[in-house]
Design a protein around this motif. Structure first.
Motif, short mmCIF file in Angstrom:
data_model
loop_
_atom_site.label_atom_id
_atom_site.label_comp_id
_atom_site.label_asym_id
_atom_site.label_seq_id
_atom_site.Cartn_x
_atom_site.Cartn_y
_atom_site.Cartn_z
N LYS A 500 0.82 -1.22 0.00
CA LYS A 500 0.00 0.00 0.00
C LYS A 500 0.84 1.27 0.00
O LYS A 500 0.57 2.24 -0.67
N GLY A 529 8.07 5.38 3.55
CA GLY A 529 8.77 5.48 4.84
C GLY A 529 7.93 6.18 5.92
O GLY A 529 6.85 6.71 5.64
N ILE A 530 8.43 6.12 7.12
CA ILE A 530 7.70 6.72 8.25
C ILE A 530 8.66 7.67 8.98
O ILE A 530 9.78 7.27 9.34
N TYR A 543 -4.02 4.82 14.66
CA TYR A 543 -3.02 5.84 14.35
C TYR A 543 -2.56 5.71 12.91
O TYR A 543 -2.18 4.64 12.45
N GLY A 555 -7.42 1.55 4.39
CA GLY A 555 -6.85 1.17 5.69
C GLY A 555 -7.80 1.51 6.83
O GLY A 555 -8.60 2.44 6.74
N THR A 556 -7.66 0.74 7.90
CA THR A 556 -8.52 0.98 9.07
C THR A 556 -7.72 1.63 10.21
O THR A 556 -8.29 2.08 11.20
N LEU A 558 -5.86 -0.08 12.03
CA LEU A 558 -5.76 -1.11 13.09
C LEU A 558 -4.74 -2.18 12.75
O LEU A 558 -4.37 -2.99 13.59
N SER A 561 -1.54 -2.40 14.79
CA SER A 561 -1.93 -2.70 16.16
C SER A 561 -2.17 -4.20 16.31
O SER A 561 -1.73 -4.82 17.31
N PHE A 586 9.93 -3.85 8.61
CA PHE A 586 9.31 -4.34 9.85
C PHE A 586 9.92 -5.70 10.15
O PHE A 586 10.03 -6.53 9.25
#
Ligand code: ADP
Length: 606
Positions: A500, A529-530, A543, A555-556, A558, A561, A586
């Motif tokens: 995504k 990236g983040i 978030y 996207g939800t 979640l 999480s 990740f």
């Protein structure tokens, strides 16, 4: 130990006893001496009387005649022999003969008291100073009768010096006779007083030692009387005292151990708000030094004024007082619940207070998270529902809507429903995971299959977005003890996120390997990236870094999480490395099932 002869009690006890002995001895002595002196006088008088009677017989023929020198001579010789003075006196008072003096030189003796008394009563005595012999003398006179008629007097006398010498001898005898028993009684008294004083001194000494903390001290007094009973009672009392102190010390140690082991902080103060105890937890919460704070006022010790206020009010209002205070520290923002309770002493008077510090930071944080969560869910649900309602209402209102627009609307309604459905299913998964391990079914599973399956199902989506998805799997099975469903959810979420958030032309590499007894899954992309400041938050529920983009992607908020929950529920860890514009990796690490045959490490590209 104090020397016994310096004991005040000994001398007080002894002084009374000695006084009685000495007084008795003196009274006895005086009575005896007086009695003896009286006896001496009686004896001397009897002697004088006997002599007078003898001399009277000798003198009887001469008294009525003129002075006769032979008679005089005889009297003188008699006096020299017996040591007594004899005087023969005529009726008219003329001295006829005297054993010591020349009668011619002597006065008329008619008026001498003993002569007068003898004339009247048959015998007379008198004690007075004699000028003749120049000494105090005792005189005794009796009448001399001739033919039944008073014819003269015979007088005998002895100087008092002789009497005194006799008396002195008697006194000395009596004194000597009394000295020995008195000395013995006094010595015995001292022994008796000592025998009472010694145990008392021992008891005093022992009581002092016990009071100073020597509880092993015992008295060794073995007597059958009350002193022995008192000593036994003291020993018993000391034993009980020691037992009680031991019990108290044990109780105190228990209490201290309980306080030290408590998660809650406990601070106890006295009536003046001086710290009497602060356990380890309280020291940590308030940032104080336990030892240094003892005995100091609580408001000097901590800057948290609410603690002192809570304690003060609990004492003043005599009730339990509960309050909450925020104490910021370098590490975290603590929220502490203060429960202050007044302390009472044995007389039920308020003697201090104790405050229990309960760290409710986590509770309050959880409450805040829950509140946010409910608000977020409502919002997330409301958005697609509002969209669907708007679309449906428009379609109802606009009956003449053309077929193409209607199709578009229906497609949009379909999208929103999918979003709703995804949201609900993600929420269900989360709630299943949050209910703990009970919501999961653990079994031996090969993680390779899960990863391969996930990549297979998502290869199409990757191709659509022109992203190259490459799975890297090891040759041997990677067996973990896990929930197949949850693990699939984990891998799906990571891979779908990577696809995504990676622009067309990018790559997504999924790599599974074993490393030090763990299965390691790495999903690396070359996506957007983040930013570093967001990296810790992306695992929070709902978030999103870029809300619009996430929504657009369906996207939800979640997904990550769920990933984190699954990893933790399997006893694993998750980490993230990312750089904006360069991509993200990740990494999930989960322990291999014990006895897993795959010990070979490394990956093989398919
Ligand atoms: P969403 O359903 O919005 O993807 P997630 O919980 O899966 O929610 O992810 C949270 C947020 O983290 C996303 O909204 C996105 O901003 C960011 N994110 C997740 N994965 C990636 C990734 N591979 N690259 C960049 N950002 C990501």
């Amino acid at each position: 130990m104090k020397p016994i002869f310096r004991s005040r009690f000994l001398w007080e006890l002894y002084a009374g006893y000695a006084a009685v002995i000495i007084a008795t001895a003196m009274v006895v002595g005086v009575v005896l001496v007086r009695d003896a002196e009286h006896g001496v006088l009686e004896h001397i008088r009897d002697g004088l009387q006997r002599d007078a009677v003898l001399v009277r017989d000798i003198a009887a023929p001469y008294v009525a005649l003129p002075p006769d020198s032979s008679f005089e001579q005889r009297i003188r010789a008699l006096g020299a022999r017996t040591g007594t003075r004899y005087t023969v006196i005529a009726l008219d008072g003329t001295v006829l003969a005297d054993s010591n003096e020349d009668p011619k030189t002597m006065d008329n003796h008619r008026d001498r008291p003993e002569i007068m008394a003898a004339a009247n009563n048959g015998m007379g005595t008198s004690t007075r100073f004699s000028r003749t012999v120049s000494a105090p003398s005792m005189y005794l006179a009796i009448p001399v009768m001739k033919d039944g008629v008073l014819a003269g007097f015979v007088r005998t006398s002895s100087t008092l010096e002789a009497i005194r010498q006799r008396s002195d001898a008697v006194r000395r005898g009596i004194a000597l006779a009394l000295v020995l028993p008195v000395a013995a009684a006094l010595g015995l008294g001292l022994l008796v007083a000592r025998s009472f004083t010694r145990p008392l001194l021992d008891m005093t000494e022992t009581a002092r030692a016990v009071a100073a903390g020597d509880h092993a001290r015992r008295l060794h007094i073995h007597r059958g009387d009350e002193i022995g009973v008192l000593a036994d009672a003291l020993n018993t009392m000391t034993g009980q005292l020691r037992a009680q102190i031991d019990t108290m010390a044990t109780d105190r140690n228990k209490t201290l151990a309980i306080l030290a082991g408590m998660v809650e902080g406990v601070v106890a103060v006295d009536r003046e708000e001086r710290v009497v105890h602060a356990n380890a937890a309280a020291q940590a919460i308030l940032g104080i030094d336990g030892r240094a704070s003892l005995g100091r006022r609580v408001w000097e010790v901590t800057r948290v004024v609410e603690v002192s206020e809570a304690l003060g009010e609990a004492m003043r209002q005599n009730r339990v007082r509960v309050s909450e205070v925020r104490i910021p520290t370098a590490q975290k923002d603590q929220v502490i619940q203060l429960t202050a309770t007044p302390l009472r002493n044995a007389g039920d008077a308020i003697d201090g207070a104790v405050v229990v510090l309960h760290d409710v930071s986590e509770l309050r944080q959880l409450e805040a998270v829950r509140r946010d969560f409910v608000a977020n869910i409502s919002h997330e649900l409301k958005t697609p529902l509002t969209a669907i309602r708007g679309l449906v209402e428009t379609m109802i209102d606009d009956r003449a809507m053309d077929a193409e627009t209607r199709e578009r609307f229906i497609a949009k309604i379909g999208d929103q429903s999918t979003r709703l459905s995804n949201l609900v299913s993600d929420l269900l998964t989360l709630s299943r995971l949050e209910s703990g391990a009970s919501g999961l079914r653990f079994e031996a599973m090969d993680l390779r299959e899960t990863v391969a399956e996930s990549c297979r199902t998502q290869i199409h989506a990757a191709e659509t977005r022109k992203v190259t998805l490459t799975p890297g799997l090891p040759g041997a099975p990677v067996t973990i003890d896990g929930d197949v469903e949850a693990m699939r959810e984990l891998v799906d979420n990571l891979v779908s996120n990577a696809i995504k958030y990676t622009p067309p032309g990018g790559r997504v590499d999924v790599k599974l390997a074993t490393e030090n007894g763990s299965a390691v899954l790495e999903v690396a992309d070359t996506g957007i990236g983040i930013p570093p400041e967001e990296q810790s938050r992306v695992f929070e529920r709902f978030y999103r870094v870029d809300k619009a983009r996430s929504r657009q992607m369906g996207g939800t908020g979640l997904g990550l999480s769920i990933v984190k929950h699954v990893a933790l529920a399997h006893g694993g860890t998750i980490s993230l490395k990312s750089a904006p514009g360069r991509g993200s990796t990740f990494r999930v690490q989960v322990g291999l099932k014990p006895g897993n045959s795959s010990r070979r490490e490394g990956t093989r590209s398919e």
